[in-house]
Design a protein around this motif. Sequence first.
Motif, mmCIF file in Angstrom:
data_model
loop_
_atom_site.group_PDB
_atom_site.id
_atom_site.type_symbol
_atom_site.label_atom_id
_atom_site.label_comp_id
_atom_site.label_asym_id
_atom_site.label_seq_id
_atom_site.Cartn_x
_atom_site.Cartn_y
_atom_site.Cartn_z
ATOM 1 N N GLU A 257 0.798 -1.188 0.105
ATOM 2 C CA GLU A 257 0.140 -0.010 0.043
ATOM 3 C C GLU A 257 0.865 1.171 -0.144
ATOM 4 N N GLN A 258 2.008 1.455 0.796
ATOM 5 C CA GLN A 258 2.926 2.461 0.683
ATOM 6 C C GLN A 258 3.219 2.899 -0.458
ATOM 7 N N SER A 259 3.430 1.869 -1.696
ATOM 8 C CA SER A 259 3.929 2.258 -2.862
ATOM 9 C C SER A 259 3.005 3.126 -3.697
ATOM 10 N N LEU A 260 1.541 3.153 -3.133
ATOM 11 C CA LEU A 260 0.533 4.098 -3.706
ATOM 12 C C LEU A 260 0.840 5.433 -3.255
ATOM 13 N N TYR A 261 1.265 5.780 -1.989
ATOM 14 C CA TYR A 261 1.610 7.050 -1.740
ATOM 15 C C TYR A 261 2.976 7.432 -2.243
ATOM 16 N N GLU A 262 4.007 6.475 -2.373
ATOM 17 C CA GLU A 262 5.239 6.841 -2.779
ATOM 18 C C GLU A 262 5.212 7.301 -4.321
ATOM 19 N N ASN A 263 4.494 6.672 -4.956
ATOM 20 C CA ASN A 263 4.240 7.105 -6.558
ATOM 21 C C ASN A 263 3.024 8.149 -6.833
ATOM 22 N N GLY A 264 2.336 8.324 -5.783
ATOM 23 C CA GLY A 264 1.377 9.469 -5.910
ATOM 24 C C GLY A 264 0.228 8.869 -6.621
ATOM 25 N N ARG A 265 -0.051 7.556 -6.714
ATOM 26 C CA ARG A 265 -1.249 6.947 -7.399
ATOM 27 C C ARG A 265 -2.649 7.501 -6.368
ATOM 28 N N VAL A 266 -2.453 7.585 -5.200
ATOM 29 C CA VAL A 266 -3.500 7.704 -4.297
ATOM 30 C C VAL A 266 -4.270 9.093 -4.507
ATOM 31 N N TRP A 267 -3.041 10.016 -4.540
ATOM 32 C CA TRP A 267 -3.679 11.584 -4.776
ATOM 33 C C TRP A 267 -3.967 11.698 -6.420
ATOM 34 N N GLU A 268 -3.475 10.955 -7.094
ATOM 35 C CA GLU A 268 -3.951 11.111 -8.642
ATOM 36 C C GLU A 268 -5.356 10.653 -8.752
ATOM 37 N N ALA A 269 -5.574 9.600 -7.906
ATOM 38 C CA ALA A 269 -6.831 9.012 -7.974
ATOM 39 C C ALA A 269 -7.894 9.847 -7.541
ATOM 40 N N LEU A 270 -7.593 10.508 -6.431
ATOM 41 C CA LEU A 270 -8.489 11.662 -5.849
ATOM 42 C C LEU A 270 -8.586 12.676 -6.635
ATOM 43 N N GLU A 271 -7.385 13.122 -7.554
ATOM 44 C CA GLU A 271 -7.585 14.358 -8.341
ATOM 45 C C GLU A 271 -8.471 13.980 -9.240
ATOM 46 N N THR A 272 -8.337 12.800 -9.835
ATOM 47 C CA THR A 272 -8.977 12.357 -11.120
ATOM 48 C C THR A 272 -10.563 12.361 -10.626
ATOM 49 N N LEU A 273 -10.863 11.765 -9.466
ATOM 50 C CA LEU A 273 -12.155 11.774 -9.094
ATOM 51 C C LEU A 273 -12.749 13.262 -8.742
ATOM 52 N N VAL A 302 -10.883 11.439 2.376
ATOM 53 C CA VAL A 302 -9.920 12.096 3.047
ATOM 54 C C VAL A 302 -10.501 12.823 4.136
ATOM 55 N N LYS A 303 -9.974 12.651 5.360
ATOM 56 C CA LYS A 303 -10.576 13.421 6.524
ATOM 57 C C LYS A 303 -9.917 14.865 6.459
ATOM 58 N N LYS A 304 -10.489 15.567 7.121
ATOM 59 C CA LYS A 304 -10.303 16.898 7.601
ATOM 60 C C LYS A 304 -8.761 17.369 7.815
ATOM 61 N N THR A 305 -7.936 16.285 8.588
ATOM 62 C CA THR A 305 -6.818 16.343 8.750
ATOM 63 C C THR A 305 -5.961 16.065 7.843
ATOM 64 N N GLY A 306 -6.264 15.610 6.518
ATOM 65 C CA GLY A 306 -5.604 15.321 5.409
ATOM 66 C C GLY A 306 -5.097 13.819 5.347
ATOM 67 N N GLU A 307 -5.709 13.077 6.275
ATOM 68 C CA GLU A 307 -5.324 11.622 6.425
ATOM 69 C C GLU A 307 -6.339 10.948 5.593
ATOM 70 N N PRO A 308 -6.038 10.256 4.525
ATOM 71 C CA PRO A 308 -7.073 9.475 3.802
ATOM 72 C C PRO A 308 -7.803 8.271 4.538
ATOM 73 N N THR A 309 -8.955 8.097 4.472
ATOM 74 C CA THR A 309 -9.717 6.956 4.759
ATOM 75 C C THR A 309 -9.231 5.639 4.403
ATOM 76 N N TYR A 310 -9.498 4.478 4.753
ATOM 77 C CA TYR A 310 -9.165 3.247 4.017
ATOM 78 C C TYR A 310 -9.574 2.881 2.713
ATOM 79 N N ARG A 311 -10.766 3.744 2.270
ATOM 80 C CA ARG A 311 -11.322 3.769 0.998
ATOM 81 C C ARG A 311 -10.529 4.158 0.090
ATOM 82 N N MET A 312 -9.829 5.255 0.288
ATOM 83 C CA MET A 312 -8.971 5.957 -0.671
ATOM 84 C C MET A 312 -7.740 5.152 -1.534
ATOM 85 N N PRO A 313 -7.053 4.649 -0.624
ATOM 86 C CA PRO A 313 -5.787 3.769 -1.061
ATOM 87 C C PRO A 313 -6.289 2.475 -1.682
#
Length: 553
Positions: A257-273, A302-313
């Motif tokens: 799962e950590q690789s999705l943060y390292e390569n930016g895929r989590v935030w890319e998915a959020l931005e696309t949505l 993504v919570k107001k703290t900026g932490e993604p919920t489990y759904r996002m990754p």
Amino acid sequence: MTVHHQLAAVLQEAVQTAQTAGALPSFDPPEITIERPRDASFGDYASPTPLKLARVARMAPIKIAQAIADHLPATDYIAEVTVAPPGFINIRLTNERLQQVLVDVLAEGEEYGRIHLGNGKKAQIECVSANPTGPIHIGRTRGGVMGDTLARAMRLAGYDVVLEYYYNDAGRQITMLGESTKIRYLQLLGQDVELGADHYKGDYIIDIARELQAAHVDALQNEPADYFGNYAKDKISQSQKETLRRINIVFDVYFNEQSLYENGRVWEALETLQQKGHVYEKDGAQWFKTTEFGDDKDRVLVKKTGEPTYRMPDIAYHWDKAQRGFDLVVDIFGPDHHATAPQVLMGVQALGYPTNFVRTVLHQIISIIKDGQEMKMSTRAGTFVALDDVLDEVGPDPIRYFMISRSGNSPIDFDLNLALERSDKNPVYYVQNAHVRCAGIFRKWAEAGGAPDADAEADLSLLTHENELAFMRKAMELSAVIEQMTLTSEPHHIAFYAYDLAAAFHPAYEKCRVLHDDVPEPLRLARLRFYWAAKQLFAHVLNLMGMSTPEVM
């Protein structure tokens, strides 16, 4: 082609011939159903299709059945066709067709039962996916055995299968793991620090802290909790792999799962949505409009703290799966994913991909029973039943069998006492003992000076005992079982089949003697061939379940 498909094609041709002859009215070719009758006296196979055709044909089912039976094309493998009320077509195969099964088993070996359902198709099976926060407990094992068994069957069905483990190695649970390990390390140094309610309390955390103390003494006390978390995570992950290997599960891919943060895929998915208009901001959090896809309420990504919920990754991970080009993805999850799995697929759909290539399989819980008492499990509290401990007690074979001994929809009571019992009450013993009995025959044959290839030209037409034929009928069903498992993603069918195969074998072993002096030599050689085929088939089926093939017990 399975026997079911062969017979369906024959009945389909008979329908068309009957229509041409005027015995049946014109209607679109029906889907032919072939099944095994509950009462073997009716025949080897049966079709209830005439019952389904009554309305469209405007005829009594029994008359439709008779018309189909009267126009069956000639074959060299159907011995008898009968019609039974209220509209069944019963089919009995020739002895020659049944005896051919033994030839096929011996010739094809581990390829026996192969079908071509998935030829040219890629499949991925995700299972286990236990967090790297503690040893794998027995409750997490069911999905792993289900996935590995399904992968074995799907490969025999022609799929190119990737067995994948998704490591949840990011997020709060890893933070808690690091803090837990550091606190235990500091305690070993004599410092007055205590674990909190959310920290991991298992003895395995103390063991990891001791390793760090032995290697570094007190040099790590100022290191951040992340240092301890990364060390503990890697240590636990390696241990999990070794444990799974003990139960004969080896993954093709470990996806972090950590690789999705390292390569930016989590935030890319959020931005696309966001760009597609499926996300809005409320109270500082990012909300996914899941109600647009049938959910009862929108969900926080993504919570107001900026932490993604489990759904996002998880959405980002399944987006990655979609882009890897799999024709079929099978997600095998525990009951805690009942609500969340559909929300993840909504995310994939919102990202622009159809989700019909994903099949979600949810399995129920496992209860460990010992001496009549249920053993409680909790990874965080450190009261879990570790898979390694169960392996030490009963070995891998009972675990593998019992984990697929029921449909995933049913909970399992895994009785450790039963798993160790060496009697027919234990289904593992019952199935494996069939292979052992075959091995015993050939051990005695060799000790008596019998040639290993004496049965090579045996006359199989001599194998007409009802118990021999019953075993051959069951042996014939393996390809249909492989097809059923592949189409439904339900691995319990192979466990049912293995037990039924053993139930057909043991009476034959008792009644169809081979080494007794009063057995005529031609029949002896034919039965040697029978038991060679039986031994090979049991080895094949046990291997499909990831189990061993003992020669003695």
